[in-house]
Each structure stands twice: as structure tokens, then as C-alpha cells.
Design a protein around this motif. Structure first.
Motif, short mmCIF file in Angstrom:
data_model
loop_
_atom_site.label_atom_id
_atom_site.label_comp_id
_atom_site.label_asym_id
_atom_site.label_seq_id
_atom_site.Cartn_x
_atom_site.Cartn_y
_atom_site.Cartn_z
N LEU A 97 0.73 -1.26 0.27
CA LEU A 97 0.06 0.04 -0.07
C LEU A 97 0.85 1.14 0.08
N PRO A 98 0.68 2.26 -0.62
CA PRO A 98 1.25 3.64 -0.33
C PRO A 98 1.38 4.05 0.88
N PRO A 99 2.57 4.74 1.33
CA PRO A 99 2.84 5.32 2.42
C PRO A 99 1.57 6.24 2.97
N ASP A 100 1.38 6.29 4.20
CA ASP A 100 0.27 7.19 5.00
C ASP A 100 -1.09 6.35 4.56
N SER A 101 -1.03 5.13 4.09
CA SER A 101 -2.21 4.48 4.21
C SER A 101 -2.79 4.19 5.69
N GLU A 102 -3.99 3.88 5.68
CA GLU A 102 -4.69 3.54 6.81
C GLU A 102 -5.49 2.20 6.67
N VAL A 103 -5.28 1.17 7.42
CA VAL A 103 -6.20 -0.17 7.29
C VAL A 103 -6.79 -0.48 8.64
N PHE A 104 -8.16 -0.59 8.55
CA PHE A 104 -9.08 -0.67 9.33
C PHE A 104 -9.30 -2.16 9.64
N MET A 105 -9.36 -2.82 10.79
CA MET A 105 -9.53 -4.27 10.91
C MET A 105 -10.14 -4.30 12.45
N ASP A 106 -10.55 -5.50 12.56
CA ASP A 106 -11.27 -5.78 13.79
C ASP A 106 -10.44 -6.23 14.68
N ALA A 107 -10.70 -6.54 16.14
CA ALA A 107 -9.79 -6.89 17.18
C ALA A 107 -8.98 -8.18 17.18
N GLY A 108 -9.53 -9.04 16.22
CA GLY A 108 -8.81 -10.16 15.88
C GLY A 108 -7.35 -9.93 15.38
N TYR A 109 -7.03 -8.91 14.70
CA TYR A 109 -5.89 -8.84 14.17
C TYR A 109 -4.98 -8.03 15.00
N THR A 110 -5.11 -8.14 16.42
CA THR A 110 -4.29 -7.45 17.25
C THR A 110 -2.94 -7.80 17.45
N ASP A 111 -1.75 -7.40 16.96
CA ASP A 111 -0.59 -7.85 17.23
C ASP A 111 0.33 -6.53 16.99
N TYR A 112 0.66 -6.06 18.30
CA TYR A 112 1.27 -4.46 18.57
C TYR A 112 2.80 -4.70 17.75
N GLN A 113 3.58 -5.75 17.77
CA GLN A 113 4.68 -5.81 17.18
C GLN A 113 4.63 -5.49 15.57
N THR A 114 3.70 -6.23 14.96
CA THR A 114 3.56 -6.09 13.44
C THR A 114 2.88 -4.52 13.32
#
Length: 274
Positions: A177-194
Motif C-alpha cells: 500500500l502507499p505510505p500514509d495508508s490506513e488499514v481498518f481491521m477488527d480486534a482479531g488482528y491485534t498484534d502490537y509488534q506487527t
């Protein structure tokens, strides 16, 4: 319908020429026609390739249509080409997408009913037994991860075994994705390191819907913004799954995944161009 078929063929043929795809000069039926037949099957015939073949031959759209056996061999040989075309299509949509807001979610793709798991020939193993919290039901098959634009056009796709949790989807999706993109996702994708790595390395912000006990909690304004952004686009995933038939007929795992990819690809084309 013929106009839509012509538009699909033109898009695929032009894309293959732009990719400098070379074919044997002795062929009378091109790869563009093979892939177009698969997309027509996904769009109008519930994935039934033979029905699409018969329609395209009888209407004169593809008078050099191959027989069933030869078509299936060519069809499977084009599997990698279909993925390359979908990736190229996704890159084109990303380049024209002005808002730079995307949504990531997953949905179950069952191979068979639970009662028939013991007789399933396509898959075998407990890693394909998954649970869908939204439907409160178990399934046997794959978990499909899809990234869509804010306009609802799929641009990235990945398949994982049904038992795999959503976090693993972050490892297999390219997030080109281009820089400054924002990806919305639900709580199941919680991974602070990634999440931190994506922001530092690529400038991509993961806007995850936080749980109440999350270490990184959202403020009220952040919570409302995520909800208002996610809700309208989440209907896209209902539209995508509605395109899938109750059962995808396939005799190999590769054929099953290829047909599943074509359903998402066909949906993306209809959403963006057709």
C-alpha cells in the motif's frame, strides 16, 4: 451480457500484453480467453466452467473454444497467471484510490459440511477445522483474508487453513500500500509488534478495533471514528460471500483455491469497471 464479456476479455488481454506475456504462436485459443472463460463462469454461472464454455461457444464469442479436457489442463496452467493479474489489478486500484483508507477482514470458505468432513477428499487434518465467531458456527476449509478499498474493491487476497487465527493473515498479506495508508481491521488482528513494524518500515497505520481490556485502548473519538469508517464497508464482505455458491465444485485443492480466487477477482472487476 455479451458486452460485459467483451469488456472482461479486453481488460485481460490488454493486461497480459502490458505484462509482456508470451504464448506459443501455434495456439488457437489464448490464455486471455481461458481466463475470461473462468471469470464469466464466476460472474454468471456460479463457477461452472462447462456452462461458461458452452455459452461462449454457442454465442460465437469464442468459436475456437477448447474441449473440456484440454480446457481444464490450460485452466490449471493459468493459475499463477490469474494471481499475477489480480495483483496487477490491485496495484492499479491502489494507485487510483485517493482516500488511502482500506479495510481488512476475513470470512470462512468451507469445503464441505461438517457432517461430511470424514469423507472429504480435498483436505485432511485438524488445521482446517475453524470457527466463525460472527456466525457462531464451525466450518471445515479455509479462512479467506481480503483487503478492500473504502469503495469496496478487493485489492489483496490470501488463504489460510480454517484453524489459523486472524493474526496470521498479517504475515501472508503483502500490504503493498502507499505510505500514509490506513488499514481498518477488527480486534482479531491485534498484534502490537506487527502494527509498529508496519508504521516504522512502510508508513502504514493499522487502525485496529480495540477490546475493552486492550493494552492500547482507544479514546471515545477514536472508537467512534473506527466504527463509522468500518461499518459501511463491512457490507462488502457480505456481497463477496453472496457471490460464492453453496458448494464450489473441484476435484483438487489447487482447483478449489483457483475458483475461489476467481470469485473475488470477478467481484472486484464488476465493482470497479463492469
Amino acid at each position: 451480457m455479451i458486452d460485459q464479456v467483451t469488456a472482461i476479455y479486453t481488460l485481460i488481454d490488454d493486461a497480459l500484453k502490458a505484462m509482456r506475456h508470451n504464448e506459443d504462436a501455434r495456439r488457437t485459443f489464448s490464455d486471455a480467453e481461458v481466463i475470461t472463460t473462468g471469470l464469466v463462469a464466476a460472474l454468471y454461472f456460479g463457477g461452472h466452467l462447462n456452462h461458461a464454455r458452452e455459452y461462449l461457444y454457442e454465442t460465437g464469442a469464442m468459436p475456437q473454444m477448447l474441449g473440456e479436457s484440454r480446457f481444464n489442463r490450460r485452466w490449471h496452467a493459468c493459475a499463477d497467471l490469474v494471481l499475477m493479474l489480480f495483483e496487477a489489478f490491485g496495484l492499479s486500484c491502489k494507485a487510483q484510490h485517493a482516500s488511502q483508507q482500506y479495510l481488512l477482514d476475513s470470512f470462512p470458505l468451507a469445503v464441505c459440511h461438517n457432517i461430511r468432513i470424514c469423507r472429504c477428499r480435498l483436505l485432511e487434518g485438524p488445521e482446517f477445522r475453524g470457527y466463525c465467531a460472527a456466525k457462531r458456527s464451525y466450518f471445515y476449509g479455509y479462512r479467506t483474508h481480503v483487503v478492500v478499498t473504502s469503495a469496496g474493491v478487493p485489492v489483496e487476497l490470501a488463504f489460510l487453513p480454517g484453524h489459523a487465527n486472524d493474526v496470521r493473515g498479517l504475515d501472508v498479506l503483502p500490504f503493498a500500500l502507499p505510505p500514509d495508508s490506513e488499514v481498518f481491521m477488527d480486534a482479531g488482528y491485534t498484534d502490537y509488534q506487527t502494527e509498529d513494524d508496519a508504521w516504522v518500515a512502510d508508513g502504514i497505520r493499522f487502525s485496529v478495533a480495540r477490546k475493552g481490556n486492550s493494552v492500547r485502548r482507544d479514546t471515545l473519538s477514536e472508537f467512534l471514528f473506527k466504527q463509522l469508517t468500518r461499518h459501511p464497508v463491512e457490507t462488502v464482505f457480505s456481497e463477496i460471500t453472496s457471490w460464492f455458491p453453496q458448494r464450489i465444485h473441484a476435484v483438487t485443492t489447487a482447483g478449489f483455491l483457483l475458483k475461489a480466487t476467481l470469485f473475488v477477482f470477478a467481484f472486484a472487476l464488476s465493482k470497479a469497471f463492469i
